[in-house]
Motif scaffolding. Structure first.
Motif, PDB file in Angstrom:
ATOM      1  N   PHE A   1       0.826  -1.215   0.000  1.00  0.00           N
ATOM      2  CA  PHE A   1       0.000   0.000   0.000  1.00  0.00           C
ATOM      3  C   PHE A   1       0.858   1.262   0.000  1.00  0.00           C
ATOM      4  O   PHE A   1       0.473   2.286   0.518  1.00  0.00           O
ATOM      5  N   THR A   2       2.040   1.174  -0.554  1.00  0.00           N
ATOM      6  CA  THR A   2       3.059   2.219  -0.765  1.00  0.00           C
ATOM      7  C   THR A   2       3.914   2.516   0.458  1.00  0.00           C
ATOM      8  O   THR A   2       4.899   3.243   0.342  1.00  0.00           O
TER       9      THR A   2
ATOM     10  N   TYR B   1       6.876   9.154   2.037  1.00  0.00           N
ATOM     11  CA  TYR B   1       7.892   9.611   1.083  1.00  0.00           C
ATOM     12  C   TYR B   1       7.883   8.815  -0.216  1.00  0.00           C
ATOM     13  O   TYR B   1       8.438   9.258  -1.216  1.00  0.00           O
ATOM     14  N   PHE B   2       7.270   7.638  -0.224  1.00  0.00           N
ATOM     15  CA  PHE B   2       7.062   6.905  -1.483  1.00  0.00           C
ATOM     16  C   PHE B   2       6.344   7.795  -2.486  1.00  0.00           C
ATOM     17  O   PHE B   2       6.725   7.879  -3.660  1.00  0.00           O
ATOM     18  N   ILE B   3       5.316   8.485  -2.017  1.00  0.00           N
ATOM     19  CA  ILE B   3       4.535   9.393  -2.868  1.00  0.00           C
ATOM     20  C   ILE B   3       5.367  10.614  -3.251  1.00  0.00           C
ATOM     21  O   ILE B   3       5.371  11.055  -4.408  1.00  0.00           O
ATOM     22  N   TYR B   4       6.102  11.159  -2.289  1.00  0.00           N
ATOM     23  CA  TYR B   4       6.887  12.367  -2.545  1.00  0.00           C
ATOM     24  C   TYR B   4       7.958  12.130  -3.600  1.00  0.00           C
ATOM     25  O   TYR B   4       8.239  12.989  -4.438  1.00  0.00           O
ATOM     26  N   LYS B   5       8.602  10.948  -3.546  1.00  0.00           N
ATOM     27  CA  LYS B   5       9.662  10.628  -4.507  1.00  0.00           C
ATOM     28  C   LYS B   5       9.118  10.619  -5.939  1.00  0.00           C
ATOM     29  O   LYS B   5       9.740  11.156  -6.860  1.00  0.00           O
ATOM     30  N   ILE B   6       7.977   9.996  -6.100  1.00  0.00           N
ATOM     31  CA  ILE B   6       7.391   9.907  -7.436  1.00  0.00           C
ATOM     32  C   ILE B   6       7.002  11.280  -7.949  1.00  0.00           C
ATOM     33  O   ILE B   6       7.280  11.645  -9.102  1.00  0.00           O
ATOM     34  N   LEU B   7       6.367  12.076  -7.106  1.00  0.00           N
ATOM     35  CA  LEU B   7       5.973  13.425  -7.525  1.00  0.00           C
ATOM     36  C   LEU B   7       7.192  14.282  -7.847  1.00  0.00           C
ATOM     37  O   LEU B   7       7.137  15.141  -8.731  1.00  0.00           O
TER      38      LEU B   7
END
Length: 533
Positions: A101-102, A106-112
């Protein structure tokens, strides 16, 4: 979504180590390990280096199109896949394991950040195209790290008996029960049902974790044209067959990494990654096992597999998917298959990437520009109101609970708690006593100094007792400080390293992703406090 932001230096926060801070400051002693610091001009240089080395774009796009057959079509993704076939298209990459589930925020921040860098690069060099990529480290076998997540401070663990590469594990009953638990926790929020439905759609029984993660990341970022790469693929790994063979026969990477590690240690840095004699694993559905050489045999540890040199070379040629690079060779393989310019990583990733430049140089693979991933502190309206009520500035929030409480008391207490003046008077008193005693008997000075030390210590302790007593007099405010600090810095760590994004999405929906993107930095390297979501 209306927000206000404040940018802080990474040094100010107190949460980042020497290597990261020296890197951001472009310290001269670190520069030889990475080459160029990311900048507009450096991107232009990277384009030149990348153009000089061929990328098998046809194979790459063919493999990617095959992977994308399993998810709903996206115009933006299809357009980027078409662009990747052109020699004038380059990538901006981030990489991460398929945490369930990610995992942490920071998983989300890295991609963005990778998406933002692609857009920024296009503005700087409009004659080229730039495609953001998430490279999935699905061959990682560390379930202890990847199999848990936090929702509103509550740790949830995937209790499965599966072993081997996490990406190849299957969605089972235990994982579905975690989704049930999440839904029960967030279902009442405005977008709780939406995100729970997405989880169920992606994490279906029997689907592999890498396929589920692929689908979930596609759900979140397809609108931005993000390309997801699952490198656990025979066709993609065939590109690195020469690298794998050389590593198995000659083990060159170990000596190069060891040399760099010694240089980094001598320069005062902690070495992040450690090399093996052979930096490849043997990967099957039964597990991911080390390969060790013993004379003229290559043995797969804890298995019955054993190969002669000819058999091992044949195995690479016929089944390249069975060879899995570890942390030392994975970055090289990544950059071999992608026409990449910039790599977005956290502090730990930057630390091991700077150990690898010699390997890149030896194999003629362009070394990318390294960009420290974006960091955010998310403060919702209720928390922002409490911050304002308590009178804190954003930077103060990074202090310990103890220091935060002391700051509040010093500002809001009506009592005189500071013993600095008293300590100054004591120093003056004992200075006069020393001046008076010295002409009489010089040996008395040591006794006076001891008295001064004892008195200073007692007065300092008295000041601390008065401060503690005043905190008890304002227990409600102190409890509010404790609660606020625990919410924004769970487990006394940065929010982004602990909390999962799902409760935030459940509250704000897709506007959360869009808002984070709008406030994501590109080449700028600062910590962002995002207030009043």
């Amino acid at each position: 979504m209306d927000c206000k932001t404040q940018h802080l230096s990474y040094a100010e926060t107190g949460f980042f180590g020497k290597l990261v801070l020296d890197y951001l400051n472009e310290d001269a002693q670190l520069k030889p390990f990475y080459g160029e610091f990311p900048s507009a001009a450096a991107i232009g240089d990277a384009i030149g280096r990348r153009k000089a080395v061929a990328t098998n774009r046809a194979l790459l796009v063919r493999a990617l199109r095959h992977q994308y057959r399993s998810v709903p079509a996206s115009d933006q993704v299809n357009a980027h896949l078409a662009l990747l076939e052109k020699e004038t298209t380059f990538t901006t990459v981030t990489a991460h394991q398929p945490n369930i589930f990610t995992g942490p925020l920071y998983f989300i921040y890295k991609i963005l950040h990778a998406i933002q860098l692609a857009a920024q690069s296009k503005k700087l060099y409009p004659e080229y195209d730039f495609v953001p990529v998430y490279y999935m480290g699905s061959e990682d076998a560390d379930l202890d790290e990847l199999g848990h997540f936090f929702v509103d401070g509550q740790k949830r663990v995937w209790d499965t008996d599966q072993t081997g590469a996490v990406g190849r594990m299957k969605v089972d009953k235990a994982l579905l029960e975690l989704i049930n638990g999440i839904e029960a926790q967030i279902g009442v929020l405005p977008y709780g049902s939406e995100i729970a439905h997405a989880l169920r759609s992606c994490y279906q029984p029997g689907v592999s974790i890498q396929e589920a993660t692929f689908a979930f990341v596609h759900f979140l970022f397809a609108g931005y044209g993000l390309i997801v790469v699952i490198p656990d693929n025979a066709e993609l790994k065939s590109i690195a067959a020469g690298l794998f063979k050389d590593e198995l026969q000659n083990g060159r990477s170990a000596a190069m990494v060891e040399t760099t590690a010694a240089q980094l240690t001598a320069a005062g840095y902690k070495v992040q990654a450690h090399s093996r004699e052979i930096n490849l694993f043997y990967l099957t559905d039964q597990g991911r096992h080390r390969i060790e050489r013993s004379g003229d045999r290559w043995n797969v540890v804890d298995t019955a597999h054993s190969f002669s040199q000819a058999e091992m070379i044949k195995e690479v040629d016929e089944h390249p998917e069975r060879f899995s690079p570890n942390v030392i060779l994975r970055p090289v393989f990544q950059e071999m298959i992608l026409p990449n310019l910039l790599f977005v990583g956290g502090g730990g990733e930057l630390a091991y990437w700077i150990q690898l430049k010699k390997i890149f140089e030896y194999y003629g693979v362009p070394y990318p520009l390294l960009v420290l991933r974006n960091s955010f502190l998310l403060i919702n309206r209720k928390q922002a109101a409490l911050v304002q009520k308590l009178g804190y500035r954003p930077l103060q929030l990074f202090q310990s609970p103890h220091d935060l409480k002391n700051d509040w008391i010093r500002v809001h207490s009506g009592q005189k708690l500071d013993v600095t003046a008293a300590l100054d008077n004591i120093r003056h008193l004992y200075s006069n006593l020393k001046a008076q005693a010295a002409p009489v008997d010089g040996t008395l000075l040591q006794h006076i100094t001891a008295l001064e030390t004892h008195t200073t210590k007692r007065i300092t302790e008295l000041g601390k007792k008065m401060l503690r007593a005043e905190k008890r007099n304002h227990q409600d405010a102190m409890n509010q400080v404790t609660k606020l600090k625990a919410q924004l810095f769970p487990l006394n760590n940065l929010q982004e390293r602990i909390e999962n994004f799902i409760p935030f999405y459940a509250q704000y929906g897709r506007a959360l992703i869009d808002t984070l993107y709008q406030h994501s930095l590109g080449l700028e390297q600062e910590f962002v406090v995002l207030e009043a979501l």
